[in-house]
Design a protein around this motif. Sequence first.
Motif, PDB file in Angstrom:
ATOM      1  N   LEU A 133     -26.367 -37.885 -22.944  1.00  8.62           N
ATOM      2  CA  LEU A 133     -26.322 -36.819 -21.943  1.00  8.62           C
ATOM      3  C   LEU A 133     -26.632 -37.413 -20.570  1.00  8.62           C
ATOM      4  O   LEU A 133     -27.567 -38.179 -20.422  1.00  8.62           O
ATOM      5  N   GLY A 134     -25.799 -37.046 -19.579  1.00  9.72           N
ATOM      6  CA  GLY A 134     -26.060 -37.454 -18.196  1.00  9.72           C
ATOM      7  C   GLY A 134     -26.554 -36.243 -17.419  1.00  9.72           C
ATOM      8  O   GLY A 134     -26.133 -35.132 -17.697  1.00  9.72           O
ATOM      9  N   PHE A 135     -27.445 -36.461 -16.454  1.00 12.71           N
ATOM     10  CA  PHE A 135     -27.983 -35.304 -15.713  1.00 12.71           C
ATOM     11  C   PHE A 135     -28.591 -35.702 -14.383  1.00 12.71           C
ATOM     12  O   PHE A 135     -28.965 -36.857 -14.178  1.00 12.71           O
ATOM     13  N   LEU A 136     -28.679 -34.709 -13.477  1.00 12.18           N
ATOM     14  CA  LEU A 136     -29.416 -34.893 -12.230  1.00 12.18           C
ATOM     15  C   LEU A 136     -30.852 -34.474 -12.510  1.00 12.18           C
ATOM     16  O   LEU A 136     -31.080 -33.497 -13.224  1.00 12.18           O
ATOM     17  N   ASP A 137     -31.809 -35.183 -11.956  1.00 13.00           N
ATOM     18  CA  ASP A 137     -33.198 -34.748 -12.138  1.00 13.00           C
ATOM     19  C   ASP A 137     -33.529 -33.710 -11.055  1.00 13.00           C
ATOM     20  O   ASP A 137     -32.676 -33.362 -10.236  1.00 13.00           O
ATOM     21  N   GLU A 138     -34.756 -33.221 -11.062  1.00 11.78           N
ATOM     22  CA  GLU A 138     -35.127 -32.161 -10.121  1.00 11.78           C
ATOM     23  C   GLU A 138     -34.901 -32.544  -8.663  1.00 11.78           C
ATOM     24  O   GLU A 138     -34.431 -31.761  -7.862  1.00 11.78           O
ATOM     25  N   LYS A 149     -32.380 -30.718  -5.941  1.00 12.08           N
ATOM     26  CA  LYS A 149     -32.774 -30.250  -4.610  1.00 12.08           C
ATOM     27  C   LYS A 149     -31.813 -30.787  -3.558  1.00 12.08           C
ATOM     28  O   LYS A 149     -31.361 -30.069  -2.679  1.00 12.08           O
ATOM     29  N   LYS A 150     -31.479 -32.077  -3.675  1.00 13.54           N
ATOM     30  CA  LYS A 150     -30.555 -32.697  -2.717  1.00 13.54           C
ATOM     31  C   LYS A 150     -29.173 -32.060  -2.832  1.00 13.54           C
ATOM     32  O   LYS A 150     -28.457 -31.920  -1.850  1.00 13.54           O
ATOM     33  N   GLN A 151     -28.810 -31.717  -4.069  1.00 14.82           N
ATOM     34  CA  GLN A 151     -27.471 -31.178  -4.315  1.00 14.82           C
ATOM     35  C   GLN A 151     -27.212 -29.918  -3.490  1.00 14.82           C
ATOM     36  O   GLN A 151     -26.099 -29.688  -3.046  1.00 14.82           O
ATOM     37  N   ARG A 152     -28.268 -29.119  -3.286  1.00 12.07           N
ATOM     38  CA  ARG A 152     -28.099 -27.844  -2.582  1.00 12.07           C
ATOM     39  C   ARG A 152     -27.564 -28.031  -1.166  1.00 12.07           C
ATOM     40  O   ARG A 152     -26.989 -27.112  -0.597  1.00 12.07           O
ATOM     41  N   SER A 153     -27.751 -29.213  -0.604  1.00 18.17           N
ATOM     42  CA  SER A 153     -27.265 -29.408   0.758  1.00 18.17           C
ATOM     43  C   SER A 153     -25.820 -29.933   0.769  1.00 18.17           C
ATOM     44  O   SER A 153     -25.253 -30.212   1.804  1.00 18.17           O
ATOM     45  N   LEU A 154     -25.232 -30.087  -0.393  1.00 23.37           N
ATOM     46  CA  LEU A 154     -23.881 -30.653  -0.461  1.00 23.37           C
ATOM     47  C   LEU A 154     -22.838 -29.640  -0.941  1.00 23.37           C
ATOM     48  O   LEU A 154     -21.933 -29.970  -1.667  1.00 23.37           O
ATOM     49  N   LYS A 155     -22.987 -28.400  -0.542  1.00 23.55           N
ATOM     50  CA  LYS A 155     -22.097 -27.354  -1.083  1.00 23.55           C
ATOM     51  C   LYS A 155     -20.624 -27.615  -0.771  1.00 23.55           C
ATOM     52  O   LYS A 155     -20.265 -28.023   0.314  1.00 23.55           O
ATOM     53  N   ILE A 156     -19.791 -27.363  -1.761  1.00 21.42           N
ATOM     54  CA  ILE A 156     -18.345 -27.417  -1.525  1.00 21.42           C
ATOM     55  C   ILE A 156     -17.734 -26.091  -1.975  1.00 21.42           C
ATOM     56  O   ILE A 156     -18.358 -25.329  -2.687  1.00 21.42           O
ATOM     57  N   SER A 157     -16.506 -25.869  -1.559  1.00 20.46           N
ATOM     58  CA  SER A 157     -15.863 -24.631  -2.016  1.00 20.46           C
ATOM     59  C   SER A 157     -14.510 -24.967  -2.627  1.00 20.46           C
ATOM     60  O   SER A 157     -13.894 -25.961  -2.291  1.00 20.46           O
ATOM     61  N   TYR A 158     -14.087 -24.128  -3.539  1.00 19.35           N
ATOM     62  CA  TYR A 158     -12.776 -24.305  -4.162  1.00 19.35           C
ATOM     63  C   TYR A 158     -11.838 -23.292  -3.528  1.00 19.35           C
ATOM     64  O   TYR A 158     -12.127 -22.107  -3.524  1.00 19.35           O
ATOM     65  N   HIS A 161     -21.866 -30.618  -9.994  1.00 22.43           N
ATOM     66  CA  HIS A 161     -22.134 -30.902 -11.407  1.00 22.43           C
ATOM     67  C   HIS A 161     -23.584 -31.325 -11.608  1.00 22.43           C
ATOM     68  O   HIS A 161     -24.076 -32.210 -10.913  1.00 22.43           O
ATOM     69  N   LYS A 162     -24.225 -30.681 -12.586  1.00 19.88           N
ATOM     70  CA  LYS A 162     -25.635 -30.995 -12.853  1.00 19.88           C
ATOM     71  C   LYS A 162     -25.789 -31.822 -14.119  1.00 19.88           C
ATOM     72  O   LYS A 162     -26.741 -32.564 -14.292  1.00 19.88           O
ATOM     73  N   PHE A 163     -24.811 -31.669 -15.028  1.00 17.54           N
ATOM     74  CA  PHE A 163     -24.833 -32.408 -16.299  1.00 17.54           C
ATOM     75  C   PHE A 163     -23.519 -33.145 -16.506  1.00 17.54           C
ATOM     76  O   PHE A 163     -22.477 -32.725 -16.010  1.00 17.54           O
TER      77      PHE A 163
END
Length: 283
Positions: free
Chosen positions: A32-37, A41-50, A195-197
């Motif tokens: 299993l691959g994953f982002l840690d906490e 937190k960092k991910q929230r600043s990288l929003k993209i839209s489809y 993607h978180k996982f």
Amino acid sequence: MKKCILCSKEEDVSLLKKVKGIEIYACSNCQLGFLDEKGLKKQRSLKISYTPDEYEKQECKLRRRFLELSEVIRLYKKSGRVLDLGAGFGLFASILQEKGYDLTVVEPANDPFYVKKGAKIYKKTFENFFKTNRQKFDVIIMMDIIEHLINPLQALLQAKSSLSEGGIIVIQTPNFQSLMAKMCKDWSWWMVEDHKFFFTPQSLSAMAGGAGLREVFSKTYEDFPDFKKNLDGNFSGIRNKFFKKAYKGIYFILFFSFYLAFRKFLWKNNFGGLIFSIYKKNV
Ligand SMILES: [Zn+2]
């Protein structure tokens, strides 16, 4: 130390790679691959839209792919009630509608404009939907969503509790141990914006098993244009246009003749870019 949510172990977890400054960890025991906490937190600043425009450009290709996948689903469930979780713009759901399934869609973010009349559409999160849902479904679709969820194991448990006797759960997610992921410098599904996982056929099976689900079908595959587009990134470092074109040309001819001859073999051995699996409840 980071803990694997499947094995609850720390000693098997190590840093897999860093994408756009975000660390991705992987468990060597269950894959299993994953982002840690910190990553989340960092991910929230990288929003993209489809956007629907980009999607519509690919509609022909996607429709062909979804038709093939719907035929696989029909082998396990010919008719009944379908719940499409995270249906996006609803193209796959609309194809299942055409095949005669009774459709319910849950989509918190996008407008499922492909879905035809007669379907029930819930514009809410899966959690909120499952809180009040009392219906049972024969087919629950989770296409390209499990990797986006904060708690994929819980989502599988919730889906399982809404499954009818003999019902199936259909999951598709990218495969981070695929040939594509290994060969392409900028594999597009390392999408740390969203993607978180990250899964392999092994870790997806392990997670489904953890939720009390049993795999009845699994394959890996990818679209040729997707692979080609992903590989383009490998040549971004060559500045000279002529060399770039020549090198790319030779590379593509050599690689893709090998690839086209052996891809079925590669897919069979779990090297395809996408995992498509079907699960039933454990009895
Ligand atoms: Zn693990």
